[in-house]
Structure formats: structure tokens, C-alpha cells
Design a protein around this motif. Structure first.
Motif, short mmCIF file in Angstrom:
data_model
loop_
_atom_site.label_atom_id
_atom_site.label_comp_id
_atom_site.label_asym_id
_atom_site.label_seq_id
_atom_site.Cartn_x
_atom_site.Cartn_y
_atom_site.Cartn_z
N GLU A 67 0.83 -1.21 0.00
CA GLU A 67 0.00 0.00 0.00
C GLU A 67 0.86 1.26 0.00
O GLU A 67 0.55 2.23 -0.69
CB GLU A 67 -0.91 -0.02 1.23
CG GLU A 67 -1.80 1.23 1.31
CD GLU A 67 -2.58 1.26 2.61
OE1 GLU A 67 -3.12 2.33 2.93
OE2 GLU A 67 -2.65 0.20 3.28
N ILE A 121 2.25 2.08 -3.43
CA ILE A 121 1.19 2.60 -4.31
C ILE A 121 0.87 4.04 -3.94
O ILE A 121 0.68 4.90 -4.80
CB ILE A 121 -0.07 1.71 -4.20
CG1 ILE A 121 0.25 0.29 -4.66
CG2 ILE A 121 -1.20 2.29 -5.03
CD1 ILE A 121 -0.89 -0.69 -4.43
N GLU A 127 -6.70 6.96 -9.56
CA GLU A 127 -6.90 5.52 -9.61
C GLU A 127 -6.05 4.79 -8.56
O GLU A 127 -6.51 3.84 -7.92
CB GLU A 127 -6.58 5.01 -11.01
CG GLU A 127 -7.54 5.55 -12.08
CD GLU A 127 -7.10 5.19 -13.49
OE1 GLU A 127 -6.02 4.55 -13.61
OE2 GLU A 127 -7.80 5.54 -14.45
N LEU A 128 -4.81 5.25 -8.37
CA LEU A 128 -3.95 4.61 -7.38
C LEU A 128 -4.43 4.88 -5.97
O LEU A 128 -4.39 3.99 -5.10
CB LEU A 128 -2.51 5.09 -7.56
CG LEU A 128 -1.81 4.63 -8.85
CD1 LEU A 128 -0.42 5.25 -8.95
CD2 LEU A 128 -1.71 3.11 -8.90
N GLN A 133 -7.48 5.37 -5.11
CA GLN A 133 -8.66 4.52 -4.93
C GLN A 133 -8.25 3.09 -4.59
O GLN A 133 -8.91 2.41 -3.79
CB GLN A 133 -9.51 4.55 -6.20
CG GLN A 133 -10.24 5.87 -6.40
CD GLN A 133 -10.96 5.95 -7.72
OE1 GLN A 133 -10.58 5.28 -8.70
NE2 GLN A 133 -12.00 6.78 -7.80
N THR A 134 -7.14 2.62 -5.18
CA THR A 134 -6.62 1.29 -4.84
C THR A 134 -6.21 1.24 -3.38
O THR A 134 -6.49 0.26 -2.67
CB THR A 134 -5.43 0.96 -5.74
OG1 THR A 134 -5.84 1.00 -7.11
CG2 THR A 134 -4.89 -0.43 -5.42
N CYS A 135 -5.55 2.32 -2.91
CA CYS A 135 -5.16 2.37 -1.50
C CYS A 135 -6.39 2.37 -0.59
O CYS A 135 -6.38 1.73 0.47
CB CYS A 135 -4.33 3.63 -1.24
SG CYS A 135 -2.72 3.64 -2.03
N ILE A 182 -9.17 0.93 -1.20
CA ILE A 182 -9.71 -0.44 -1.18
C ILE A 182 -8.90 -1.33 -0.25
O ILE A 182 -9.43 -2.15 0.50
CB ILE A 182 -9.74 -1.01 -2.61
CG1 ILE A 182 -10.75 -0.22 -3.47
CG2 ILE A 182 -10.09 -2.50 -2.59
CD1 ILE A 182 -10.72 -0.61 -4.93
N LEU A 183 -7.56 -1.16 -0.27
CA LEU A 183 -6.70 -1.97 0.59
C LEU A 183 -6.88 -1.63 2.06
O LEU A 183 -6.78 -2.50 2.92
CB LEU A 183 -5.23 -1.78 0.18
CG LEU A 183 -4.84 -2.31 -1.20
CD1 LEU A 183 -3.41 -1.93 -1.54
CD2 LEU A 183 -5.00 -3.84 -1.24
#
Length: 531
Positions: free
Chosen positions: A73, A76, A94-95, A97-99, A101-102
Motif C-alpha cells: 500500500e 502505491i 486511480e492509485l 482509490q486502490t489504497c 480499497i486496501l
């Protein structure tokens, strides 16, 4: 003595082995499979990032993500920050948003998602994400502050004020005060803006930006003593603060001290050589010194740096009118009107240029529009009356003359005004020609010692010909206007003849109603170019 045989026998005896350890007696197990450590390179990523060595940082991040199959995380998160710094806002969103989610319970990840949405101009979406982050951390002043900023962009000023006040309640910061003051400026409430900035200065007395902004606000209200005080304090803490120097130079320019103002502007030119307000002010100083070619040169440079600034175009039209270059004046004034179509003075100057270009019909249309937009400036009606009189329309000229007298009476009752002597003389001559008496409401102004510094006629109208014995259409009324400053009625004194200049604005103010805007005529105008 030992016998050799016994010795040899003793040496050849078998040695007793040492007992084996407990660990060695256990059966050997297979080595466990090693799992990758997700955070083992975080220290190196952080080191490269704070050193701003972004290429090396991205290389380590790439290696880390390959080892962890994209599950690190922190890597990212830092990569998203680098993308944002490089201008790749969508990729950073986008990145982040990935964080999120994690780590769905991490408020910081949601704040970064909202920040990226804000930078993309998606303010409503940013507000929704900030609200989700606020549920996770209700005492984060930054969330409240950013919510207030988003509401400002959506022009929901009441909600913005609530959020900013919440941010100040949680933690006081200079930036929150600045944004709260900006709201009041956008609403046109200078008094409340001053109160906010005064509280900000009490909280942070050495903040030169706050001191300069407060000085500029006092300057807009005509409270020159306090303006000098705060601008001086700003220069005490930061002698190279070009905004404060530019404001001080503009005040000197307003009072006719062109040489001292040019000395101040020379200091500013070293700091910001490509500042449009700077070159505009320098040009208007030369205009005040009657060095018209130098004035045009400086104004052309300002126009090159800020081609859509209507105030600079206004000044260019003014100088060309003074030099009797009416076609060039028409060109710049038309461009200014396209950018600022609700300012009556622009139409009046355009009418003067059209009159000298022998186009009386279009001049009448321009004067009619100027009269419609400007409800308080008597000069518009005076010039219009002269044109109508010289076109043989005595009835229309008389109506404009009476309207001019009405405006003069209102201005004299509401505030202390100094009318230009040439303007008064022309009104008296027109009144005599129309046989309505002389000086019904006019009084002879007292000439001050600095009147010689004021710029002479800005344009010559064909309307003022032999019947009135003058060729001066505007007198000294439009000496060097640079910007239309909005002042509350009755705030200070205003002069129709004062040289004007550009200033760095604290913040752009909201558009006023044409009647309100025209009521605040002819005082030193200010402008700020956001840096």
C-alpha cells in the motif's frame, strides 16, 4: 615410571564419544517457505521521495510492487503522490482509490482521493468523499477546511463559511482565515473581510500575506493611514514583498508622486519583471508625466503579458485618445468592452473616439448605452449633452444637462467630491448655451497643490466646437483609470480627477450591479494578479 607397554595400551583405548545434543536428536524438518516482506523497501522509498529523487523512487516502487504482487500500500500511495506532482491527476486518482480499497478504514486515503477529484474539478464528488472521510475522523480540521474550499467553488458560500468556522474551531490556521476572507470578498462585503483578516493578523502577526491583504483592503476603502501601517509592517518582515511595494508605489502614484512611485516600481521589476500590473502602473506614471510614447510602450508590454485584462486595454485607449489617435483608441476600447460589457465609462470613451472619427450616429448609441449603465457619473451626461447640442438636438441636450445636474446634486449630498475645474467650466458654458442659467448646482472647486500633476484631457470630442468655445470633451475626468474598484457608498471621498493605477488585489470581488458599480466612481482603483 610408567611402562611403555602400559602407556601404549592406555593410548590405544577407544575414546568415549560426547553425548549428542537434544536438538540434533530431533528429526530434521523441511525449511518453511519464505513469504515476501511487503514493507521492507519502504524506508528507501521514503528516502528517495523526501529527497525529490522521483526517478529512483519510482524504480524502487516498481521493484517492490513486483515482489509483493502489487500489494504494498505504501508504495502505491507514494507512486500516486508522484503522479500528482507530475500532473497525471487521473492516474493518481486511480492509485489512491486502490489504497482506499486496501485500507477502507484509513481516512488519509479517502482525503487523497477527494483531493484528486478536487484537482479534476469534480467538486461535488470530492465533497462526498470528504464526508466519508469525516465519518472516520471527525476532528480533522483539514477535512473541514477542504470541504469549505469545495463549497466556495460551487458558490455555496453559507455552507463554506460553516465548514471553515468548524476548521477554525478544531485548529486555527492562516490558510483557513484567508479562505474565509475570500468568501466575504466574493460576496462584496469588505467590512467583514477586514474583520476576518484582523483576527488572522492577531493570530499570525508576522504573516506578510495577511498584512499585505489587509493593507490593500484598507486602501480600497480609502483608509490610507491604516493601509500604510499594515503595508509597512509587511515590508518590515519581508522587505522584498513585491505586492506591498507595488501597493505603496500605487498610493504614491495616486497622490501625484510619479518619480517616487517609479523608484518603488524599479525594485518590484527586479522581483517580478513580467508582472502586468507593474508595467501598467509604470505606463500610467509616464502618462502622468506626459511622456505618452513611453506610456504606450509600457502598456503594450502589459497587454502582451495579460492580453485579456480589460483594465490595461482601457488605459491604452485612454492614452491613444490623449494623443488624438482615435482609430487606435477605438480598437483598444472595443476590446475592453468585449471583456467588460457592463462599465459605462468604456462606452463613453468609445463615443468620444467615434465622435472624432466623424461617426455621430454610433457615438449617440454608445452614449445611450453609457447612460443606461452608469447611473451616477455626471460626466457621461455632460458629454452626451454636448454632442446632442452640436448636432442641433437642443431638447435632448437639455434633458441630458438636467440629468447631469441631478447626479451632481446627489453626489454632493452623499459624499465630498472635487469636480475638475475644466469640467465645471464646460458645464457652465453649456448651461448658458441652453439658456438654463449658469452654475445652478456647480461650485468652483478649490485647486489643490497637486492639480498640476493630474493628467490633462484624455480625449477631444468633435462635439465641443465653436459654440461652446472648447474642444475638450472630457476635461481631466478620465486621467488614468486602471481598474474599476467597487467601494461602498459614503466610504471616504472620491475625486473625478484622481490618477489611478493597478494594485495587486486581495481577491477578485463579485460582479456588482451596474448601478452600484457606477455609484463608486473615479477613485484610485486596485487590481491584483494572482501569483
Amino acid at each position: 615410571m610408567t611402562k611403555p607397554g602400559n602407556f601404549e595400551r592406555h593410548c590405544l583405548l577407544p575414546r568415549t564419544p560426547f553425548p549428542a545434543s537434544v536438538e540434533s536428536q530431533k528429526p530434521r524438518l523441511k525449511k518453511a517457505q519464505e513469504f515476501p516482506i511487503l514493507e521492507k523497501q519502504n524506508w528507501l522509498i521514503h528516502l528517495h521521495y523526501i529527497r525529490k529523487d522521483y526517478e529512483a523512487c519510482k524504480a524502487v516502487i516498481k521493484e517492490q510492487l513486483q515482489e509483493t504482487q502489487g500489494l504494498c500500500e505504501y508504495a502505491i500511495y507514494v507512486q500516486a503522490l508522484i503522479f500528482r506532482l507530475e500532473g497525471n491527476i487521473q492516474e493518481s486518482l486511480e492509485l489512491f482509490q486502490t489504497c482506499a480499497i486496501l485500507s477502507p478504514q484509513c481516512a488519509d486515503n479517502l482525503k487523497q482521493v477527494a483531493r484528486s477529484l478536487f484537482l479534476l474539478g469534480k467538486h461535488k464528488a470530492a465533497i462526498e468523499v470528504y464526508n466519508e472521510a469525516a465519518k472516520l475522523n471527525q476532528k480533522d480540521w483539514e477535512i473541514c477546511h477542504n470541504l469549505g474550499v469545495c463549497y466556495i467553488y460551487l458558490k455555496q458560500f453559507s455552507k463554506a463559511q460553516d465548514q471553515l468556522h468548524n476548521a477554525l474551531h478544531l485548529n486555527r490556521h492562516d490558510l483557513t482565515y484567508i479562505m474565509l476572507g475570500k468568501i466575504h470578498l466574493l460576496e462584496g462585503d469588505l467590512d467583514k473581510a477586514i474583520e476576518i483578516y484582523k483576527k488572522a493578523v492577531e493570530f499570525s502577526p508576522e504573516n506578510t500575506e495577511l498584512l499585505t491583504t489587509l493593507g490593500l483592503l484598507y486602501l480600497q476603502l480609502g483608509i490610507y493611514q491604516k493601509a500604510f501601517e499594515h503595508l509597512g509592517n509587511a515590508l518590515t518582515y519581508d522587505p522584498t514583498n513585491y505586492k506591498a511595494i507595488l501597493a505603496a508605489g500605487s498610493m504614491m502614484q495616486t497622490h501625484g508622486d510619479f518619480d517616487v512611485a517609479l523608484t518603488k516600481y524599479r525594485v518590484v521589476a527586479c522581483a517580478v519583471p513580467e508582472s502586468p500590473p507593474l508595467w501598467n502602473n509604470i505606463g500610467m506614471c509616464f502618462f502622468g508625466k506626459k511622456k505618452y510614447v513611453a506610456a504606450i510602450s509600457c502598456l503594450k508590454r502589459a497587454n502582451y503579458l495579460a492580453p485579456f485584462d480589460w483594465k490595461i486595454l482601457y488605459n491604452l485607449g485612454l492614452v491613444h485618445l490623449t494623443m488624438q489617435q482615435y482609430a487606435s483608441a477605438f480598437h483598444f476600447l472595443s476590446a475592453a468592452i468585449n471583456l467588460q460589457p457592463k462599465m459605462g465609462e468604456l462606452y463613453m470613451l468609445l463615443a468620444v473616439a467615434l465622435t472624432n472619427l466623424e461617426d455621430p450616429e454610433n457615438a449617440k448609441r454608445a452614449y445611450a448605452e453609457a447612460v443606461r449603465l452608469d447611473k451616477c457619473n455626471p460626466l457621461v451626461n455632460l458629454n452626451y449633452a454636448v454632442l446632442l447640442y452640436n448636432q442641433g438636438e437642443r431638447k435632448g441636450a437639455l434633458a441630458q444637462y438636467q440629468e447631469m445636474e441631478r447626479k451632481v446634486s446627489l453626489l454632493k449630498d452623499s459624499s465630498s467630491l472635487e469636480f475638475d475645474s475644466e469640467m465645471v467650466e464646460m458645464a457652465q458654458k453649456l448651461g448658458a448655451a441652453l439658456q438654463v442659467g449658469e452654475a445652478l448646482v456647480w461650485t468652483k472647486p478649490v485647486k489643490d497643490t497637486k492639480s498640476k500633476h493630474r493628467t490633462t484631457s484624455t480625449s477631444k470630442a468633435a462635439g465641443f466646437q465653436q459654440p461652446l468655445g472648447s474642444n475638450q470633451a472630457l476635461g481631466q475626468a478620465m486621467s488614468s483609470a486602471a481598474a474599476h474598484r467597487k467601494l461602498p457608498s459614503g466610504a471616504g471621498t472620491s475625486q473625478l480627477t484622481k490618477p489611478l493605477s493597478l494594485l495587486p488585489e486581495p481577491e477578485p470581488t463579485a460582479e456588482a450591479h451596474p448601478a452600484e458599480a457606477s455609484a463608486q466612481i473615479r477613485e484610485n482603483r486596485s487590481r491584483m494578479t494572482p501569483e
